[in-house]
Design a protein around this motif. Structure first.
Motif, PDB file in Angstrom:
ATOM      1  N   ASP A 104       0.824  -1.202   0.000  1.00  0.00           N
ATOM      2  CA  ASP A 104       0.000   0.000   0.000  1.00  0.00           C
ATOM      3  C   ASP A 104       0.862   1.257   0.000  1.00  0.00           C
ATOM      4  O   ASP A 104       0.542   2.255  -0.667  1.00  0.00           O
ATOM      5  CB  ASP A 104      -0.924   0.007   1.224  1.00  0.00           C
ATOM      6  N   LYS A 105       1.962   1.221   0.758  1.00  0.00           N
ATOM      7  CA  LYS A 105       2.839   2.389   0.827  1.00  0.00           C
ATOM      8  C   LYS A 105       3.509   2.646  -0.515  1.00  0.00           C
ATOM      9  O   LYS A 105       3.603   3.790  -0.978  1.00  0.00           O
ATOM     10  CB  LYS A 105       3.905   2.168   1.913  1.00  0.00           C
ATOM     11  N   LEU A 106       3.982   1.590  -1.158  1.00  0.00           N
ATOM     12  CA  LEU A 106       4.645   1.753  -2.447  1.00  0.00           C
ATOM     13  C   LEU A 106       3.676   2.292  -3.494  1.00  0.00           C
ATOM     14  O   LEU A 106       4.042   3.156  -4.305  1.00  0.00           O
ATOM     15  CB  LEU A 106       5.230   0.418  -2.909  1.00  0.00           C
ATOM     16  N   ALA A 107       2.452   1.803  -3.477  1.00  0.00           N
ATOM     17  CA  ALA A 107       1.451   2.302  -4.419  1.00  0.00           C
ATOM     18  C   ALA A 107       1.163   3.767  -4.165  1.00  0.00           C
ATOM     19  O   ALA A 107       1.003   4.564  -5.107  1.00  0.00           O
ATOM     20  CB  ALA A 107       0.163   1.467  -4.295  1.00  0.00           C
ATOM     21  N   HIS A 108       1.104   4.150  -2.894  1.00  0.00           N
ATOM     22  CA  HIS A 108       0.875   5.548  -2.514  1.00  0.00           C
ATOM     23  C   HIS A 108       1.990   6.436  -3.053  1.00  0.00           C
ATOM     24  O   HIS A 108       1.730   7.502  -3.642  1.00  0.00           O
ATOM     25  CB  HIS A 108       0.801   5.633  -0.986  1.00  0.00           C
ATOM     26  N   LEU A 109       3.237   6.003  -2.900  1.00  0.00           N
ATOM     27  CA  LEU A 109       4.365   6.804  -3.374  1.00  0.00           C
ATOM     28  C   LEU A 109       4.361   6.906  -4.901  1.00  0.00           C
ATOM     29  O   LEU A 109       4.620   7.981  -5.461  1.00  0.00           O
ATOM     30  CB  LEU A 109       5.678   6.202  -2.882  1.00  0.00           C
ATOM     31  N   ARG A 110       4.051   5.809  -5.573  1.00  0.00           N
ATOM     32  CA  ARG A 110       3.982   5.860  -7.037  1.00  0.00           C
ATOM     33  C   ARG A 110       2.899   6.823  -7.496  1.00  0.00           C
ATOM     34  O   ARG A 110       3.073   7.564  -8.467  1.00  0.00           O
ATOM     35  CB  ARG A 110       3.740   4.466  -7.613  1.00  0.00           C
ATOM     36  N   ASP A 111       1.769   6.830  -6.799  1.00  0.00           N
ATOM     37  CA  ASP A 111       0.681   7.741  -7.155  1.00  0.00           C
ATOM     38  C   ASP A 111       1.095   9.198  -7.009  1.00  0.00           C
ATOM     39  O   ASP A 111       0.529  10.078  -7.675  1.00  0.00           O
ATOM     40  CB  ASP A 111      -0.547   7.475  -6.273  1.00  0.00           C
ATOM     41  N   LEU A 112       2.066   9.451  -6.152  1.00  0.00           N
ATOM     42  CA  LEU A 112       2.549  10.822  -5.950  1.00  0.00           C
ATOM     43  C   LEU A 112       3.610  11.218  -6.974  1.00  0.00           C
ATOM     44  O   LEU A 112       4.121  12.335  -6.933  1.00  0.00           O
ATOM     45  CB  LEU A 112       3.120  10.976  -4.539  1.00  0.00           C
TER      46      LEU A 112
END
Length: 360
Positions: A104-112
């Motif tokens: 979830d954290k990695l997806a969040h960072l990619r979305d940013l």
């Protein structure tokens, strides 16, 4: 003619303890340093809890927007932007729950808009069997799951300095060599040199680490950083020394951990680029004066260099109240961000306490 060396990739790794820079200050730093060959920026301040103690939580909306904006700002300048994530001791129990949180954290960072990631295992205890294997398992999983353009790792033991063994338990035998064997060849590994804050980084040392790791290192250079109770009492203004230009062909890149003062940190940063450009012709104090003039202007730059014995060598604890008053009056007359940073330093606003280091 003295030999010149090709400049390696240069960058900033914002990895200090204490009060963070503002987003406007970060933008000013990359604008200033980009023309000098600084081509990458790792955002990893110890004060950002959502990259460290609370890594498994997503950044709140405002901070997420600011991070996304800065990532785009860097990329538009041609500066590779990455985030340093410290999933605290995740290697102790990398189970299904930990993997989901990390996913979830990695997806969040990619979305940013973050497409470069550094996994930072520094400042964590290493007292468990097969430390290298456990950390490599996390890195392999992130490499497969994260789909980042660039992946880097900071080992738990990122220097030969025995202070890490005293603070974070003795390092496992063969840890670094085993980690290098397990990591994919395209993953960069951070290294600070012979000490946490190395006085010099020699080609001989870099060759030895390269042989042990089986790859060139990505230097994490802890100068001009001035965090911690002792170092925050001093401004680090002098140009780089002890980093010969012959390092250029032996490292993946050279990242500096900046000072708490964003404007003043550019002085030393520019001299590193000069040292690579000039090779054996480099003169560190001449480079300091030249860089100070560029960053601060002729008047303020000259004054700062004239006061370097007080600002860098003596430090706050050895400055009498009378001398501090003189410095406040001197720099209070100059309307410049660099002068304001000196005034804030004199007022103790950059003080980094032991509590900050232990809790950030």
């Amino acid at each position: 003619m003295n030999p010149k060396s090709t400049q390696p990739p240069l960058g900033i790794i914002e990895g200090f303890y204490g009060p963070p820079w503002t987003w406007e200050e970060r933008e000013a730093v990359v604008r200033r340093l980009a023309p000098h060959g600084y081509g990458f920026y790792w955002y990893a301040p110890k004060s950002d809890p959502f990259l460290r103690r609370r890594w498994n939580e997503l950044h709140p909306r405002t901070e997420a927007e600011n991070l996304s904006h800065f990532a785009g700002y860097c990329e538009n300048l041609g500066i590779g932007f990455g985030v340093g994530l410290s999933p605290y001791e995740i290697y102790r129990s990398f189970d299904a729950n930990a993997k989901q949180l990390l996913k979830d954290k990695l997806a969040h960072l990619r979305d940013l808009g973050v497409n470069r990631l550094a996994l930072l295992f520094d400042d964590m205890p290493g007292d468990l069997p097969k430390l290298a294997e456990r950390q490599a398992e996390v890195v392999d999983w992130v490499q497969a799951e994260g789909r980042f353009k660039h992946l880097a790792v900071c080992p738990t033991y990122y220097t030969w300095d025995p202070v890490l063994d005293r603070v974070f338990t003795p390092r496992p035998a063969g840890y670094l060599k085993r980690l290098g064997e397990l990591l994919h060849d395209d993953i960069d590994v951070f290294w600070t040199g012979e000490e946490v804050c190395s006085r010099a980084i020699s080609p001989g040392h870099v060759r030895a680490i390269r042989e042990e790791l089986g790859r060139p290192v990505l230097l994490w250079d802890n100068y001009p950083v001035n965090d911690g109770d002792r170092m925050s009492q001093h401004l680090h203004l002098r140009g780089f020394t002890g980093r010969p230009a012959s390092l250029a062909g032996q490292v993946r890149g050279h990242a500096i951990n900046p000072a708490l003062q964003p404007t003043l940190t550019c002085i030393a940063a520019i001299t590193l680029a000069e040292s690579y450009r000039l090779g054996d012709d480099y003169c560190y104090m001449a480079a300091t004066r030249k860089a100070a003039t560029e960053v601060l202007g002729t008047r303020l730059g000259s004054q700062v260099c004239d006061d370097i014995l007080l600002l860098e060598d003596a430090g706050l604890r050895r400055l009498s109240s009378e001398k501090q008053k003189i410095l406040r009056e001197r720099y209070g007359r100059i309307n410049h961000a660099g002068a304001r940073e000196i005034l804030n330093w004199l007022d103790g606003r950059y003080q980094v306490t032991d509590e900050m280091v232990q809790t950030q």
